[in-house]
Each structure stands twice: as C-alpha cells, then as structure tokens.
Design a protein around this motif. Structure first.
Motif, PDB file in Angstrom:
ATOM      1  N   UNK A  93      39.785 -45.870 -48.845  1.00  0.00           N
ATOM      2  CA  UNK A  93      40.341 -45.773 -47.496  1.00  0.00           C
ATOM      3  C   UNK A  93      41.695 -45.087 -47.527  1.00  0.00           C
ATOM      4  N   UNK A  94      42.539 -45.499 -48.454  1.00  0.00           N
ATOM      5  CA  UNK A  94      43.851 -44.864 -48.598  1.00  0.00           C
ATOM      6  C   UNK A  94      43.706 -43.374 -48.882  1.00  0.00           C
ATOM      7  N   UNK A  95      42.817 -43.031 -49.771  1.00  0.00           N
ATOM      8  CA  UNK A  95      42.606 -41.625 -50.121  1.00  0.00           C
ATOM      9  C   UNK A  95      42.102 -40.821 -48.922  1.00  0.00           C
ATOM     10  N   UNK A  96      41.200 -41.408 -48.156  1.00  0.00           N
ATOM     11  CA  UNK A  96      40.684 -40.731 -46.963  1.00  0.00           C
ATOM     12  C   UNK A  96      41.791 -40.490 -45.943  1.00  0.00           C
ATOM     13  N   UNK A  97      42.592 -41.506 -45.707  1.00  0.00           N
ATOM     14  CA  UNK A  97      43.693 -41.359 -44.752  1.00  0.00           C
ATOM     15  C   UNK A  97      44.676 -40.287 -45.227  1.00  0.00           C
ATOM     16  N   UNK A  98      44.903 -40.238 -46.531  1.00  0.00           N
ATOM     17  CA  UNK A  98      45.843 -39.260 -47.076  1.00  0.00           C
ATOM     18  C   UNK A  98      45.369 -37.819 -46.891  1.00  0.00           C
ATOM     19  N   UNK A  99      44.042 -37.606 -46.891  1.00  0.00           N
ATOM     20  CA  UNK A  99      43.520 -36.241 -46.718  1.00  0.00           C
ATOM     21  C   UNK A  99      43.194 -35.935 -45.260  1.00  0.00           C
ATOM     22  N   UNK A 100      43.481 -36.899 -44.360  1.00  0.00           N
ATOM     23  CA  UNK A 100      43.219 -36.683 -42.939  1.00  0.00           C
ATOM     24  C   UNK A 100      41.885 -37.174 -42.457  1.00  0.00           C
ATOM     25  N   UNK A 101      41.168 -37.930 -43.302  1.00  0.00           N
ATOM     26  CA  UNK A 101      39.900 -38.503 -42.876  1.00  0.00           C
ATOM     27  C   UNK A 101      40.107 -39.596 -41.848  1.00  0.00           C
ATOM     28  N   UNK A 102      39.049 -39.958 -41.146  1.00  0.00           N
ATOM     29  CA  UNK A 102      39.113 -40.922 -40.047  1.00  0.00           C
ATOM     30  C   UNK A 102      38.620 -42.294 -40.500  1.00  0.00           C
ATOM     31  N   UNK A 103      39.369 -43.328 -40.149  1.00  0.00           N
ATOM     32  CA  UNK A 103      39.016 -44.694 -40.531  1.00  0.00           C
ATOM     33  C   UNK A 103      39.141 -45.597 -39.317  1.00  0.00           C
ATOM     34  N   UNK A 104      38.155 -46.471 -39.116  1.00  0.00           N
ATOM     35  CA  UNK A 104      38.201 -47.473 -38.052  1.00  0.00           C
ATOM     36  C   UNK A 104      37.972 -48.837 -38.677  1.00  0.00           C
ATOM     37  N   UNK A 105      38.920 -49.762 -38.471  1.00  0.00           N
ATOM     38  CA  UNK A 105      38.843 -51.092 -39.072  1.00  0.00           C
ATOM     39  C   UNK A 105      38.917 -52.148 -37.980  1.00  0.00           C
ATOM     40  N   UNK A 106      38.066 -53.155 -38.096  1.00  0.00           N
ATOM     41  CA  UNK A 106      38.016 -54.211 -37.097  1.00  0.00           C
ATOM     42  C   UNK A 106      38.127 -55.574 -37.778  1.00  0.00           C
ATOM     43  N   UNK A 107      38.826 -56.494 -37.140  1.00  0.00           N
ATOM     44  CA  UNK A 107      38.906 -57.888 -37.547  1.00  0.00           C
ATOM     45  C   UNK A 107      39.349 -58.033 -39.004  1.00  0.00           C
ATOM     46  N   UNK A 108      38.550 -58.656 -39.849  1.00  0.00           N
ATOM     47  CA  UNK A 108      38.936 -58.925 -41.226  1.00  0.00           C
ATOM     48  C   UNK A 108      39.247 -57.702 -42.043  1.00  0.00           C
ATOM     49  N   UNK A 109      38.693 -56.565 -41.663  1.00  0.00           N
ATOM     50  CA  UNK A 109      38.999 -55.332 -42.397  1.00  0.00           C
ATOM     51  C   UNK A 109      40.464 -54.956 -42.244  1.00  0.00           C
ATOM     52  N   UNK A 110      41.075 -55.308 -41.112  1.00  0.00           N
ATOM     53  CA  UNK A 110      42.504 -55.014 -40.950  1.00  0.00           C
ATOM     54  C   UNK A 110      43.338 -55.829 -41.927  1.00  0.00           C
ATOM     55  N   UNK A 111      42.874 -57.023 -42.244  1.00  0.00           N
ATOM     56  CA  UNK A 111      43.573 -57.847 -43.228  1.00  0.00           C
ATOM     57  C   UNK A 111      43.522 -57.176 -44.603  1.00  0.00           C
ATOM     58  N   UNK A 112      42.364 -56.622 -44.943  1.00  0.00           N
ATOM     59  CA  UNK A 112      42.234 -55.942 -46.229  1.00  0.00           C
ATOM     60  C   UNK A 112      43.178 -54.747 -46.313  1.00  0.00           C
ATOM     61  N   UNK A 113      43.324 -54.026 -45.211  1.00  0.00           N
ATOM     62  CA  UNK A 113      44.252 -52.897 -45.189  1.00  0.00           C
ATOM     63  C   UNK A 113      45.696 -53.386 -45.278  1.00  0.00           C
ATOM     64  N   UNK A 114      45.973 -54.507 -44.623  1.00  0.00           N
ATOM     65  CA  UNK A 114      47.323 -55.085 -44.686  1.00  0.00           C
ATOM     66  C   UNK A 114      47.653 -55.516 -46.111  1.00  0.00           C
ATOM     67  N   UNK A 115      46.687 -56.113 -46.796  1.00  0.00           N
ATOM     68  CA  UNK A 115      46.894 -56.535 -48.178  1.00  0.00           C
ATOM     69  C   UNK A 115      47.311 -55.371 -49.068  1.00  0.00           C
ATOM     70  N   UNK A 116      46.758 -54.192 -48.771  1.00  0.00           N
ATOM     71  CA  UNK A 116      47.007 -53.004 -49.597  1.00  0.00           C
ATOM     72  C   UNK A 116      48.224 -52.209 -49.146  1.00  0.00           C
ATOM     73  N   UNK A 117      48.911 -52.697 -48.114  1.00  0.00           N
ATOM     74  CA  UNK A 117      50.099 -52.003 -47.627  1.00  0.00           C
ATOM     75  C   UNK A 117      49.811 -50.812 -46.744  1.00  0.00           C
ATOM     76  N   UNK A 118      48.562 -50.653 -46.341  1.00  0.00           N
ATOM     77  CA  UNK A 118      48.192 -49.470 -45.556  1.00  0.00           C
ATOM     78  C   UNK A 118      48.637 -49.558 -44.098  1.00  0.00           C
TER      79      UNK A 118
END
Length: 212
Positions: A94-119
C-alpha cells in the motif's frame, strides 16, 4: 488500468466493499459503455479465507503480484484480523502504491492497519472515530490530520469508517472517473434514498451518453 485489486483476509467485512466491487466489475453504468474494471482478489497467500459472513474466497493473486502502477487501485476492507503480522506485506505494498501515485481505498479496520504503519501521519484521513485509531493503534501519530467526516479523500487515498460502504463506492468511482457526473449523482441518490425516480434519472443519463 487492467483491473482492481481487493485484499481478502479472514473475518473481512463482506458488505463493506459490496457496492464498489459490483460496479467496477460489471461496468454496468460506466460512461464508456461496454467497458469494465475486473476485480481480482489478493491474499497474503493462496490459502482460502473465510469472510465474516462465512463465505470462502480463494485469492486470485498474492501480494507480490500487485503491479506498482499509478493507474492501479487497491481496495482494503475492514476485518478483525488486521493485527496479524501476515498482513504486513499488503501494508508495505500500500505504501509503495501510494508513493508511485496508485489509488488506495481503506475502510474501517483497514484504516487502523494504515495508522499502525504511519501511513496516516501525514495525510488527511478519517476512520470509525479518532478514539478508535488512538485506542487500537498505539503507533498512530496522525491525530492532527484526522477529519471528523464520513469520508475523506486526499490525493489518491480514500478513507472511511465502517458505515461508509456506499460513500466509498462513490468516491472510488469519482476518483477513477468511471461514471458521468450525472450518472454518479443519480446512482448515489437512488441507493441512499431508495426513491425510484433517481433510478429513472440514472437510466436517462446513460441514454444521453449513448446518444452523444
């Protein structure tokens, strides 16, 4: 863009991506008639997973097969198992995709996973609540960028809470520019209100686009 990626994991909330994957995969209301965006499921491995609703899904691909392209779209559902280290690779992807301009949509618990990673530390975002992120993600440092809104889109990242399935579908469709604006507005109004007049309006927008 060849297809949309949907990460699947045990206990995933089936309903949270229902609207968006149905519209992407079918292409039934796309402004480019006859086109579609096939959905491919991605797993930490090829092992079948069991959703919260009890459905069995055999992943089409593994995480390493996701192409790092700016046109890619990755959909991340809520689940009770995001803390499992097995999901570390998809968070890194996910981080790599965001860095190259890819599109990511996260809902509910997935936002926690992104928060854990500092994203989420340096991006505007939302979730089930700010308290949810601070409680379940001790590493989270993005409170200053948290928005108390139902859905937030910043550049190529969409975040929403557990009740945001329809909103997430609308924002993904808009971000990828798949529906005509009038079609998307009528589509959203119909599924929000259930009023059949909006379905008729939506059908008329499709006829108008075919006549152009």
């Amino acid at each position: 863009m060849k297809y949309a990626y949907v990460y699947v994991l045990d206990t995933m909330a089936d309903w949270e991506l229902g609207f968006v994957i149905a519209e992407l995969n079918s292409g039934q209301y796309f402004k480019r008639r006859g086109s579609r965006l096939p959905v491919r499921t991605v797993g930490a491995s090829t092992r079948p997973i069991i959703t919260k609703g009890g459905m069995t899904i055999v992943p089409d691909l593994t995480v390493d097969e996701i192409a790092l392209e700016a046109s890619a779209v990755l959909l991340l559902p809520g689940a009770d198992t995001w803390k499992d280290p097995a999901h570390g690779p998809i968070v890194e992807k996910t981080k790599q995709l965001l860095d190259v301009g890819g599109n990511v949509a996260a809902i509910c618990g997935a936002t926690m996973a992104l928060a854990d990673a500092g994203l989420l530390d340096y991006r505007q975002h939302t979730s089930n609540s700010l308290e949810y992120l601070t409680l379940f993600s001790p590493a989270y440092k993005g409170a200053a960028r948290y928005k108390d809104e139902k859905i937030v889109t910043e550049d190529n990242l969409i975040t929403t809470g557990s009740a945001g399935a329809l909103l997430l579908a609308r924002e993904v469709i808009a971000l990828l520019d798949l529906f005509a604006e009038e079609t998307l507005e009528a589509w959203y109004n119909y599924f929000t209100t259930g009023n059949p007049k909006y379905f008729q309006v939506m059908m008329e927008t499709l006829q108008d686009s075919n006549s152009v």
